[in-house]
Design a protein around this motif. Structure first.
Motif, short mmCIF file in Angstrom:
data_model
loop_
_atom_site.label_atom_id
_atom_site.label_comp_id
_atom_site.label_asym_id
_atom_site.label_seq_id
_atom_site.Cartn_x
_atom_site.Cartn_y
_atom_site.Cartn_z
N MET A 113 0.85 -1.19 0.00
CA MET A 113 0.00 0.00 0.00
C MET A 113 0.89 1.24 0.00
N GLN A 114 0.56 2.19 -0.84
CA GLN A 114 1.37 3.40 -0.96
C GLN A 114 0.66 4.60 -0.34
N LEU A 115 1.45 5.42 0.34
CA LEU A 115 0.95 6.65 0.93
C LEU A 115 1.86 7.81 0.54
N ARG A 116 1.31 9.00 0.51
CA ARG A 116 2.13 10.20 0.36
C ARG A 116 2.59 10.64 1.75
N PRO A 117 3.73 11.32 1.85
CA PRO A 117 4.22 11.73 3.17
C PRO A 117 3.21 12.54 3.96
N GLU A 118 2.43 13.40 3.29
CA GLU A 118 1.47 14.23 4.00
C GLU A 118 0.29 13.42 4.55
N GLN A 119 0.14 12.16 4.09
CA GLN A 119 -0.93 11.30 4.60
C GLN A 119 -0.49 10.47 5.80
N LEU A 120 0.79 10.52 6.12
CA LEU A 120 1.32 9.63 7.15
C LEU A 120 0.74 9.95 8.52
N ALA A 121 0.65 11.22 8.87
CA ALA A 121 0.15 11.60 10.20
C ALA A 121 -1.27 11.08 10.43
N ALA A 122 -2.14 11.21 9.42
CA ALA A 122 -3.50 10.71 9.56
C ALA A 122 -3.53 9.19 9.69
N LEU A 148 -1.11 7.30 11.00
CA LEU A 148 -0.61 6.92 12.32
C LEU A 148 -1.60 7.26 13.43
N ALA A 149 -2.41 8.29 13.20
CA ALA A 149 -3.40 8.69 14.21
C ALA A 149 -4.44 7.59 14.45
N LYS A 150 -4.61 6.71 13.48
CA LYS A 150 -5.57 5.61 13.64
C LYS A 150 -5.06 4.56 14.62
N GLY A 151 -3.76 4.56 14.88
CA GLY A 151 -3.19 3.62 15.85
C GLY A 151 -3.04 2.21 15.36
N GLU A 152 -3.16 1.99 14.07
CA GLU A 152 -3.03 0.64 13.51
C GLU A 152 -1.75 0.56 12.70
N LEU A 153 -0.66 0.25 13.36
CA LEU A 153 0.63 0.19 12.69
C LEU A 153 0.76 -1.06 11.83
N LYS A 154 1.36 -0.89 10.67
CA LYS A 154 1.62 -2.02 9.78
C LYS A 154 2.95 -2.66 10.16
N ALA A 173 5.56 7.00 16.86
CA ALA A 173 4.37 6.15 16.92
C ALA A 173 4.73 4.76 17.45
N ALA A 174 5.92 4.26 17.05
CA ALA A 174 6.35 2.95 17.53
C ALA A 174 6.60 2.96 19.04
N ARG A 175 7.24 4.02 19.53
CA ARG A 175 7.48 4.11 20.99
C ARG A 175 6.16 4.17 21.75
N ALA A 176 5.22 4.94 21.23
CA ALA A 176 3.92 5.06 21.89
C ALA A 176 3.17 3.73 21.90
N ALA A 177 3.45 2.88 20.92
CA ALA A 177 2.77 1.58 20.84
C ALA A 177 3.53 0.48 21.57
#
Length: 363
Positions: free
Chosen positions: A1-10, A12-18, A41-45
């Motif tokens: 799955m591909q994301l743009r850098p500006e989409q990363l924050a949204a 990660l906010a879902k809390g479902e890390l790949k 995000a990894a540290r928080a998880a």
């Protein structure tokens, strides 16, 4: 799955890390910011253990990576693993290892961050890269082009509580800022931080931008050709001066301009011979962004004009190699400036007139 850098924050906010995040591209600032977001995000998880592997050379031991992925730390049950491949070429053994790694990666206990440089089409279609893409998230880190830079600067200013007026003066300030930092995004970030230290939150004036922002632009010789084809006279001249100041070889600058001139002449000759524009461009070996630029300028450039440009490029070739010409400047960079202006004039839309030759002749 591909994301743009500006989409990363949204994301990660879902809390479902790949299980796997693959960052690739040649923009260090944006790649570093994306990696920092993922680490936070990894540290928080709960991924409190971290290991880093750097793939250097063809003799890298991939068994260490595969083994580390299967062993947990003594005092934690989750770990973040970073794999850096500076060359972007893992090799045959690395390709097999990455495919195996992608198949067994699990976000329950192991989160993997892979760093890659810019990849060509063949690398993007390789088995190891597609396996990583299937296993998680792929983020392509593209450079911020000159046309995008004012908007990027405005967004960064807004993020630090500062802004510019939404009128002509604000647009001038953004253009001035962009001209000063083009091609050097890390320095642009530093200049933005400096503005935050110098001035309080709120609107900024053009005078404040002008007084604070240093000229830290860095130019790529191949961007010069794009600026010429786009008819951006002031920008092209500024880039030429910048390349000279940076110590770029005049021979390389000439080669870049001359290659485009010769390609234009080949395509024009093919068109004059009755071939359609797409076929003419293929025969001239012109593709991608340059193809679109050629499509804009070729219809208004005659074969005679381009023949004169080829002759001028030949004279300039001698100048950069130390051969003088009675009708041209002695200095190689002055000769390149003349060739650049001649090219801009030949490619300028006819309705705008041909005023630059007078400037060239006067020099």
């Amino acid at each position: 799955m591909q994301l743009r850098p500006e989409q990363l924050a949204a994301h990660l906010a879902k809390g479902e890390l790949k299980a796997v995040y693959t960052l690739w591209g040649d923009e260090p600032l944006l790649a570093q910011e994306a990696a920092d977001q993922l680490r936070a995000a990894a540290r928080a998880a709960g991924y409190s253990d971290r290991q880093v592997f750097t793939v250097s050379g063809a003799h890298f031991d991939w068994s260490g990576v595969l083994g580390a992925s299967q062993s947990m730390g003594l005092f934690c049950d989750k770990q973040l693993m970073e794999i850096r491949i500076p060359s972007g070429k893992p090799g045959k053994e690395g390709s097999a290892a990455l495919q195996q790694y992608a198949e067994m990666a699990s976000s329950d206990s192991l989160l993997t961050l892979i760093h890659l440089p810019r990849l060509d089409r063949q690398q993007q279609q390789s088995a190891w890269f597609t396996a990583l893409d299937r296993a998680g998230i792929t983020l392509r880190i593209d450079p911020i082009e000159r046309a995008q830079l004012p908007r990027w600067i405005a967004q960064r200013l807004q993020a630090q509580g500062q802004s510019l007026a939404h009128d002509e003066s604000g647009q001038q300030a953004l253009a001035f800022f962009a001209d000063r930092v083009e091609g050097n995004l890390l320095a642009a970030h530093q200049e933005l931080q400096k503005l935050a230290l110098l001035y309080p939150a709120g609107p900024l004036s053009f005078e404040q931008i002008q007084a604070a922002v240093l000229d830290v632009a860095r130019y790529d010789v191949f961007q010069l050709g794009a600026a010429v084809l786009a008819g951006q006279t002031e920008r092209a001249l500024r880039m030429l001066d910048g390349l000279k100041a940076e110590g770029e070889a005049a021979v390389l600058v000439h080669w870049t301009l001359a290659e485009d001139i010769r390609a234009l002449k080949r395509a024009r000759d093919a068109m004059d011979g009755g071939k359609p524009l797409p076929m003419a461009l293929r025969e001239a070996r012109v593709w991608g962004d340059k193809e679109r630029a050629f499509e804009r300028v070729l219809p208004q450039a005659s074969g005679a004009q381009l023949a004169r440009l080829v002759a001028a490029a030949s004279v300039c070739d001698g100048l950069v190699k130390g051969l003088r010409h009675p009708d041209w400047p002695e200095d190689a960079w002055d000769g390149l400036r003349r060739l650049l202006l001649l090219t801009l004039d030949a490619l300028a839309p006819r309705e705008r007139g041909r005023g630059k030759l007078a400037l060239v002749t006067a020099q």
